[in-house]
Structure formats: C-alpha cells, structure tokens
Design a protein around this motif. Structure first.
Motif, PDB file in Angstrom:
ATOM      1  N   MET A 138      58.562  23.223  22.472  1.00 24.91           N
ATOM      2  CA  MET A 138      58.854  21.904  21.832  1.00 24.91           C
ATOM      3  C   MET A 138      58.688  21.403  23.797  1.00 24.91           C
ATOM      4  O   MET A 138      58.622  19.578  23.756  1.00 24.91           O
ATOM      5  N   TRP A 167      66.203  20.626  18.123  1.00 23.09           N
ATOM      6  CA  TRP A 167      65.931  21.156  18.884  1.00 23.09           C
ATOM      7  C   TRP A 167      65.552  20.379  20.125  1.00 23.09           C
ATOM      8  O   TRP A 167      64.352  19.844  19.841  1.00 23.09           O
ATOM      9  N   ARG A 173      58.790  21.691  15.841  1.00 23.10           N
ATOM     10  CA  ARG A 173      57.240  21.475  16.454  1.00 23.10           C
ATOM     11  C   ARG A 173      56.741  22.159  14.109  1.00 23.10           C
ATOM     12  O   ARG A 173      56.477  21.273  13.632  1.00 23.10           O
TER      13      ARG A 173
END
Length: 239
Positions: A138, A167, A173
């Motif tokens: 992240m 998140w 992602r």
C-alpha cells in the motif's frame, strides 16, 4: 508246437504294448493341448476384463471430472449467463465475501471471488508492522499483486459491483490489477467496501481512473452486519 506259439505270443504282446504307448502319448498330447488352450483362454479373458475395467474407470473419471467442472462456479471463463449483473470481489478475511454474497442474493446477480496468487497470511495483514506485505504494497502505488484466477468475463453484464476491504484508506492493490485488465466501457460500476470504520473515500474514484472506462458510481461502505432492508435501500439508491 509249444516253440511255435511262443514267438507269436511275444509278437502279440509287443503290438499291444506299442498300442498302449501310442494311446497314452495321444492322451497326454490331447491333455497338454487342452491345458494350453484353457490357459490361453484364461489369459485372453483376464486381459479383456482388465481392458474393460480400465475403460470403465476412464469413463467414470471423465464423468466425475465433468461433474466437478459443471459444479464449479469459476471454471468457465466465458460469460454464458443470462443475468445482466455480476458481483466481483476480493476478501482477505471473509468480511467482504459475506457482504458480496448478500448483494448477489438481493440483486439475483452472478458472483465471482478474486483470489491472490500468493494468499495473504495474518502476518501479511498486520497493519502495525511497517514491513508487513500489505504495508509495503500500500506504500507503493505501482504494485500490482498477481491474481490466481482472473477468468471472469464481463461481456454481457450491464452492472458490475466491485467489492473489497479498505487497506490504509485505499482499495487493495490487487483491485488495481483487476480493473486495469478488464474493459468496463458501457457498464455501470458500483464499488463497495468493508472496513472497521473507514469510509470508501476516493478508492472508487481511483479504481475508475485506473480502469479508464465505464460509468462508475460513488458506491459506499457497507457494514458486515447490515440488515436486509438497509442493503436493499442502498442498492435502490445506486440504481
């Protein structure tokens, strides 16, 4: 006179012994041939039985494999559904999965779960650890985790719900991996998220930008314990 009959008697005995010998030999030959024939027939029978068993087993295996494929919701990459709505989601702990299944039930939609090629462990999900896998992912907007089963075909669907946990204020992602790999042109896309308290923020907008197409709605955060009526109201507001 006696001397005359003795040679004749001997000759008769010799003939009799020879005949008996020939008969025994013939009987032995016949018995041997019969045994060989029986052994051959038994061998052929066993071979045919083995071939039959193997053929039947192959057919049974093929039938079982076909049934397993038929029962699997994620084996067919092509969209042969007559439904116009699908719910696609990623869930690391099961929370998003529960909400996604309820949306699919209420909207009578198809559903597809995205799985990470490398599953996330509890240690990977530790947001308190600055070196955990998810923290590192992240912190890098260019990371694109691989998807293990991205076989879903969005062709034919008019509405796509996209679900994920939040998140670090963003969609994982792996969701970027997904939206960048699919064409959303002409589709209404409704993002939804689950979290311990964070809102959906700009995660939907960021995914829309990465997708490069589609009519992306604002979406929203859904509580894991949302009631049926509240969920229905949210869905109605999205349409």
């Amino acid at each position: 006179m006696k001397k005359f009959f003795l040679p004749i008697l001997a000759a008769v005995c010799m003939v009799g012994l020879t005949a008996c010998g020939n008969t025994d030999s013939a009987d032995n030959s016949a018995a041997s041939a019969s045994a060989e024939k029986s052994a051959a027939e038994q061998s052929v029978g066993e071979e045919e039985s083995a071939e039959k068993s193997e053929t039947e087993q192959t057919a049974d295996d093929a039938a079982a494999a076909g049934q397993a494929e038929e029962n699997s919701p994620e084996t067919n990459a092509e969209n042969d559904s007559d439904k116009d709505t699908i719910v696609v989601y990623f869930s690391a702990t099961g929370t998003t999965k529960g909400v996604a299944e309820r949306i699919a039930s209420v909207t009578d939609a198809d559903i597809f779960e995205l799985s990470a090629a490398e599953p996330y462990s509890d240690a990977d999900l530790d947001w308190n650890d600055k070196n955990s896998r998810t923290t590192l992912e992240m912190n890098d907007p260019d990371v694109r985790p691989a998807i293990a089963n991205d076989t879903v075909d969005l062709d034919g669907y008019e509405t796509v719900y996209i679900g994920y946990p939040i998140w670090w204020g963003e969609a994982p992602r792996i969701m970027s991996t997904f939206v960048e790999a699919h064409d959303f042109d002409g589709k209404t896309v409704i993002p939804f998220c689950t979290s311990g308290g964070s809102s959906i923020g700009r995660s939907g907008e960021n995914l829309a930008s990465q997708a490069g197409g589609g009519n992306w709605l604002a979406g929203g955060r859904l509580d894991a314990n949302i009631s049926e009526s509240e969920l229905q109201d949210w869905i109605n507001d999205m349409n």
